[in-house]
Design a protein around this motif. Sequence first.
Motif, PDB file in Angstrom:
ATOM      1  N   PHE A 231      57.533 -29.687 -52.367  1.00 12.24           N
ATOM      2  CA  PHE A 231      57.798 -30.803 -51.670  1.00 12.24           C
ATOM      3  C   PHE A 231      56.861 -31.821 -51.908  1.00 12.24           C
ATOM      4  O   PHE A 231      55.586 -31.728 -51.401  1.00 12.24           O
ATOM      5  N   SER A 232      56.979 -33.027 -52.165  1.00 15.40           N
ATOM      6  CA  SER A 232      56.190 -34.160 -51.951  1.00 15.40           C
ATOM      7  C   SER A 232      55.685 -34.649 -50.447  1.00 15.40           C
ATOM      8  O   SER A 232      56.545 -34.423 -49.746  1.00 15.40           O
ATOM      9  N   VAL A 233      54.711 -35.352 -50.540  1.00 17.24           N
ATOM     10  CA  VAL A 233      54.301 -36.003 -49.203  1.00 17.24           C
ATOM     11  C   VAL A 233      55.409 -36.840 -48.656  1.00 17.24           C
ATOM     12  O   VAL A 233      55.769 -36.573 -47.436  1.00 17.24           O
ATOM     13  N   GLU A 234      55.984 -37.598 -49.631  1.00 17.38           N
ATOM     14  CA  GLU A 234      57.060 -38.371 -48.993  1.00 17.38           C
ATOM     15  C   GLU A 234      58.266 -37.340 -48.596  1.00 17.38           C
ATOM     16  O   GLU A 234      59.096 -37.700 -47.476  1.00 17.38           O
ATOM     17  N   GLU A 235      58.680 -36.717 -49.328  1.00 16.42           N
ATOM     18  CA  GLU A 235      59.879 -35.583 -48.672  1.00 16.42           C
ATOM     19  C   GLU A 235      59.847 -35.085 -47.627  1.00 16.42           C
ATOM     20  O   GLU A 235      60.092 -35.048 -46.659  1.00 16.42           O
ATOM     21  N   LEU A 236      58.369 -34.567 -47.366  1.00 15.97           N
ATOM     22  CA  LEU A 236      58.047 -33.916 -46.099  1.00 15.97           C
ATOM     23  C   LEU A 236      57.999 -35.042 -44.855  1.00 15.97           C
ATOM     24  O   LEU A 236      58.300 -34.361 -43.763  1.00 15.97           O
ATOM     25  N   GLU A 237      57.370 -36.086 -45.084  1.00 13.69           N
ATOM     26  CA  GLU A 237      57.425 -37.105 -44.090  1.00 13.69           C
ATOM     27  C   GLU A 237      58.939 -37.581 -43.530  1.00 13.69           C
ATOM     28  O   GLU A 237      59.248 -37.422 -42.324  1.00 13.69           O
TER      29      GLU A 237
ATOM     30  N   PRO B 277      45.730 -41.335 -40.395  1.00 14.31           N
ATOM     31  CA  PRO B 277      45.816 -42.963 -40.774  1.00 14.31           C
ATOM     32  C   PRO B 277      47.021 -43.027 -41.810  1.00 14.31           C
ATOM     33  O   PRO B 277      47.675 -44.040 -41.749  1.00 14.31           O
ATOM     34  N   SER B 278      47.730 -41.832 -42.217  1.00 13.99           N
ATOM     35  CA  SER B 278      48.882 -41.800 -43.203  1.00 13.99           C
ATOM     36  C   SER B 278      49.302 -40.539 -43.135  1.00 13.99           C
ATOM     37  O   SER B 278      48.555 -39.478 -42.859  1.00 13.99           O
ATOM     38  N   PRO B 279      50.503 -40.208 -43.693  1.00 11.71           N
ATOM     39  CA  PRO B 279      51.280 -39.050 -43.776  1.00 11.71           C
ATOM     40  C   PRO B 279      50.254 -38.140 -44.648  1.00 11.71           C
ATOM     41  O   PRO B 279      50.214 -36.771 -44.607  1.00 11.71           O
ATOM     42  N   GLU B 280      49.871 -38.892 -45.793  1.00 13.06           N
ATOM     43  CA  GLU B 280      49.292 -38.188 -47.049  1.00 13.06           C
ATOM     44  C   GLU B 280      47.901 -37.457 -46.339  1.00 13.06           C
ATOM     45  O   GLU B 280      47.442 -36.299 -46.653  1.00 13.06           O
TER      46      GLU B 280
ATOM     47  N   ARG C  30      46.965 -33.685 -45.744  1.00 14.51           N
ATOM     48  CA  ARG C  30      45.730 -33.045 -46.332  1.00 14.51           C
ATOM     49  C   ARG C  30      45.048 -32.023 -45.413  1.00 14.51           C
ATOM     50  O   ARG C  30      44.590 -31.012 -45.536  1.00 14.51           O
ATOM     51  N   LEU C  31      45.147 -32.728 -44.104  1.00 14.82           N
ATOM     52  CA  LEU C  31      44.528 -31.881 -42.891  1.00 14.82           C
ATOM     53  C   LEU C  31      45.291 -30.386 -42.679  1.00 14.82           C
ATOM     54  O   LEU C  31      44.746 -29.653 -42.577  1.00 14.82           O
ATOM     55  N   CYS C  32      46.671 -30.647 -42.892  1.00 14.33           N
ATOM     56  CA  CYS C  32      47.503 -29.451 -42.745  1.00 14.33           C
ATOM     57  C   CYS C  32      47.030 -28.509 -43.748  1.00 14.33           C
ATOM     58  O   CYS C  32      47.119 -27.328 -43.703  1.00 14.33           O
ATOM     59  N   GLU C  33      46.800 -28.946 -45.099  1.00 12.91           N
ATOM     60  CA  GLU C  33      46.565 -28.026 -46.228  1.00 12.91           C
ATOM     61  C   GLU C  33      45.206 -27.328 -45.753  1.00 12.91           C
ATOM     62  O   GLU C  33      45.211 -25.999 -46.140  1.00 12.91           O
ATOM     63  N   TYR C  34      44.270 -27.869 -45.263  1.00 13.59           N
ATOM     64  CA  TYR C  34      42.923 -27.429 -44.760  1.00 13.59           C
ATOM     65  C   TYR C  34      43.489 -26.099 -43.868  1.00 13.59           C
ATOM     66  O   TYR C  34      42.988 -25.120 -43.795  1.00 13.59           O
ATOM     67  N   PHE C  35      44.346 -26.499 -42.883  1.00 12.41           N
ATOM     68  CA  PHE C  35      44.537 -25.551 -41.951  1.00 12.41           C
ATOM     69  C   PHE C  35      45.383 -24.236 -42.152  1.00 12.41           C
ATOM     70  O   PHE C  35      44.929 -23.180 -42.050  1.00 12.41           O
TER      71      PHE C  35
ATOM     72  N   HIS D 288      52.740 -30.369 -36.843  1.00 11.26           N
ATOM     73  CA  HIS D 288      53.534 -31.398 -36.312  1.00 11.26           C
ATOM     74  C   HIS D 288      53.339 -32.972 -36.666  1.00 11.26           C
ATOM     75  O   HIS D 288      51.946 -33.104 -36.388  1.00 11.26           O
ATOM     76  N   TYR D 289      53.731 -33.564 -37.373  1.00  9.38           N
ATOM     77  CA  TYR D 289      53.461 -34.975 -37.737  1.00  9.38           C
ATOM     78  C   TYR D 289      54.700 -35.997 -37.113  1.00  9.38           C
ATOM     79  O   TYR D 289      55.931 -35.770 -37.502  1.00  9.38           O
ATOM     80  N   GLU D 290      54.186 -37.105 -36.543  1.00  4.97           N
ATOM     81  CA  GLU D 290      55.271 -37.830 -35.940  1.00  4.97           C
ATOM     82  C   GLU D 290      54.521 -39.297 -35.536  1.00  4.97           C
ATOM     83  O   GLU D 290      53.593 -39.301 -34.678  1.00  4.97           O
ATOM     84  N   LYS D 291      55.018 -40.453 -36.164  1.00  8.66           N
ATOM     85  CA  LYS D 291      54.535 -41.677 -36.132  1.00  8.66           C
ATOM     86  C   LYS D 291      53.101 -41.723 -36.074  1.00  8.66           C
ATOM     87  O   LYS D 291      52.429 -42.194 -35.355  1.00  8.66           O
ATOM     88  N   GLY D 292      52.395 -41.293 -36.940  1.00 10.25           N
ATOM     89  CA  GLY D 292      50.875 -41.492 -37.048  1.00 10.25           C
ATOM     90  C   GLY D 292      49.959 -40.455 -36.102  1.00 10.25           C
ATOM     91  O   GLY D 292      48.975 -40.525 -36.182  1.00 10.25           O
ATOM     92  N   LEU D 293      50.744 -39.433 -35.572  1.00 10.18           N
ATOM     93  CA  LEU D 293      49.729 -38.460 -34.867  1.00 10.18           C
ATOM     94  C   LEU D 293      50.168 -37.184 -35.286  1.00 10.18           C
ATOM     95  O   LEU D 293      51.442 -36.640 -35.576  1.00 10.18           O
TER      96      LEU D 293
END
Length: 145
Positions: free
Chosen positions: A42-48, A91-94, A98-103, A118-123
Amino acid sequence: MTENSFSLSQLAEMSMLTERTLHNYLKRGLLHGKKTASGWRFSVEELERFWEQPFVSAAVHSKQLAIADDFLQRRVPTAGQICMAYDCAAPSPEEALRLCEYFLSAVKHCSDMRFAYHYEKGLMRVTLRGKAEEVTAVINGIVKA
């Protein structure tokens, strides 16, 4: 892992949804990815797009609340444990992924840690529950990530 893509098992870990549920979403066209020889990617765009679905947002939010509520109501052993939510204005879904990958990587090295993303609207919100020293180490590692 292919750069900027995630596996089905990683998506299951992030969302706390089962792989079976995610397969059902794929069959129903609610989740899109690329089938490779090693499995779904799954790409970043697909996950977003996936995170923006109301049913996904609601399911993940409820699972995050359950991690904290189980801890607060002592439905799980709490001695020597900590539960925390880490919010980050990504700053971006990417950057959030990247932070989620670290976790995902850090949590694999912990004995009994619960993790939700969870990612929603920049948070970006990550909820962690586990041994105090392990959760602290994971959070402290963000600075190095």
